[in-house]
Enzyme design. Structure first.
Site, PDB file in Angstrom:
ATOM      1  N   ARG A  46      46.983  39.876  41.996  1.00 25.16           N
ATOM      2  CA  ARG A  46      46.183  39.345  43.108  1.00 25.16           C
ATOM      3  C   ARG A  46      46.676  37.951  43.517  1.00 25.16           C
ATOM      4  O   ARG A  46      45.894  37.058  43.806  1.00 25.16           O
ATOM      5  CB  ARG A  46      44.697  39.300  42.744  1.00 25.16           C
ATOM      6  CG  ARG A  46      44.094  40.627  42.342  1.00 25.16           C
ATOM      7  CD  ARG A  46      44.164  41.651  43.483  1.00 25.16           C
ATOM      8  NE  ARG A  46      43.705  42.950  42.995  1.00 25.16           N
ATOM      9  CZ  ARG A  46      44.497  43.874  42.469  1.00 25.16           C
ATOM     10  NH1 ARG A  46      45.796  43.656  42.381  1.00 25.16           N
ATOM     11  NH2 ARG A  46      44.028  45.017  42.051  1.00 25.16           N
TER      12      ARG A  46
ATOM     13  N   SER B 235      35.632  43.172  45.662  1.00 22.79           N
ATOM     14  CA  SER B 235      35.615  42.619  44.303  1.00 22.79           C
ATOM     15  C   SER B 235      35.682  41.098  44.377  1.00 22.79           C
ATOM     16  O   SER B 235      36.641  40.548  44.917  1.00 22.79           O
ATOM     17  CB  SER B 235      36.798  43.157  43.500  1.00 22.79           C
ATOM     18  OG  SER B 235      36.731  44.563  43.385  1.00 22.79           O
TER      19      SER B 235
ATOM     20  N   GLU C  24      38.323  36.012  43.525  1.00 21.46           N
ATOM     21  CA  GLU C  24      39.389  36.499  44.384  1.00 21.46           C
ATOM     22  C   GLU C  24      39.364  35.879  45.774  1.00 21.46           C
ATOM     23  O   GLU C  24      40.405  35.506  46.301  1.00 21.46           O
ATOM     24  CB  GLU C  24      39.314  38.034  44.509  1.00 21.46           C
ATOM     25  CG  GLU C  24      39.810  38.772  43.280  1.00 21.46           C
ATOM     26  CD  GLU C  24      40.067  40.231  43.576  1.00 21.46           C
ATOM     27  OE1 GLU C  24      40.306  40.574  44.759  1.00 21.46           O
ATOM     28  OE2 GLU C  24      40.052  41.044  42.637  1.00 21.46           O
TER      29      GLU C  24
END
Length: 338
Positions: free
Chosen positions: A164, A238, A334
């Site tokens: 990520r 998420s 994130e």
């Protein structure tokens, strides 16, 4: 070039958080970026690059000018013996690209179906799901340097992909605007089924050799069952990364709680399910103000009505402290915070 003023950004971020752009320019080509940089009124202002707004938490009105990326187009560049090379404009919907490639019988992106956001945001986050990451299918991209106005092409190595993560969240953060992305879809196609949810579908259906469209349908069904639709309740997908720990750390956590969900990685480390950690701390369904934890998936924070960015961050920090206090692990968000 049209400069829009006083643009309400609530509908342009999937969390549906309040924010207003003092100035916004819709970017549909590299030339549009250069016009912004050359403009005496806005060329030196702070800039926020906005794609689909699916990975942002607005805590205030963005300063300067918002560059709304709307570069369009999808095409096949090459059909080689070992791969199809496809190109898409950064403003295209990522899921629409996945659907389009499958409609052309060019499989390879099916595991990444239904991920919200635009094509241009995919390399920034190195999106991934169900055993596949963008880096596995990446060829190259074009971006405009926001200092010089020059267009540059970056290959996989130059993008410095991580979990990520990419160079666009590090050295090039705020310094470039992605305009086009090229993907490499391998031939012959090989299905990726090593993820638990997909293995369960194979067992349930008895389909041991699913085609790409079947995997696409499975992934869409799994995501719709687990994750809330941003069109119905604001969220950024998420909210936390799944933490990666050493084998020793994993053994220690298993010793304290043998039910912890964990996955071995090729380098000997282990990935822990952040959603499980959050749920184990009792956060599922809980709220702080109008920001809450989704009732079915603890990894997703949601806007229960008129949530502010400050409420979302307060909830996120409370979850981080709770998980750290019980497991000694610091969860990393994130989404980008503005």
């Amino acid at each position: 070039m049209v400069v829009e003023e006083g643009v309400n950004l609530r509908a342009l971020n999937s969390f549906a958080l309040p924010a207003v752009a003092r100035r916004m320019v819709r970017i549909r080509s590299e030339a549009d970026v250069r016009r912004v940089l050359d403009d005496p009124a806005i060329g030196r202002l702070p800039r926020l690059v906005l794609g689909g707004g699916s990975n942002l938490v607005f805590t205030r009105d963005p300063a300067g000018v918002v560059l709304k990326v709307e570069v369009a187009g999808m095409r096949l560049l090459q059909a080689n013996d070992d791969a199809w090379i496809v190109e898409a404009g950064a403003g295209e919907s990522w899921h629409a690209l996945v659907e389009w490639t499958l409609a052309q019988d060019w499989p390879g992106l099916e595991n990444l179906a239904l991920i919200p956001g635009t094509v241009g945001a995919a390399p920034v986050q190195n999106i991934g799901a169900y055993g596949v990451e963008l880096t596995d299918r990446f060829e190259s991209l074009d971006a405009v340097d926001l200092v010089t106005g020059r267009t540059v092409t970056l290959d996989r190595a130059a993008c410095r992909f991580g979990y990520r993560d990419s160079v666009f969240k590090g050295a090039l953060a705020g310094k470039s605007l992605i305009t086009r992305v090229r993907l490499r879809l391998p031939r012959p196609w090989v299905p990726v089924l090593g993820y638990q949810d997909l293995e369960r579908r194979v067992a349930e259906t008895g389909i041991t050799a699913p085609d790409a469209r079947t995997i696409f349908d499975w992934v869409c069904a799994i995501r719709r069952d687990k994750l809330p639709d941003p069109a119905e309740i604001g969220n950024a997908g998420s909210f936390f990364k799944n933490p990666v720990v050493t084998a020793e750390q994993c053994r220690d956590i298993i010793g304290r709680d043998p039910h912890v969900v964990h996955y071995p990685l090729p380098d000997g480390s282990f990935k822990l399910a952040a959603g499980w950690l959050i749920d184990a701390c009792g956060w599922k369904g809980k709220s702080i103000g109008h920001a809450g934890v989704h009732d079915r998936q603890a990894l997703v924070l949601v806007n229960r009505g008129e949530a502010s960015g400050a409420e979302v961050l307060t909830l996120a920090r409370a979850i981080q402290e709770s998980v750290y206090g019980r497991f000694g692990i610091r969860l990393e968000p994130e989404p980008a915070v503005v």
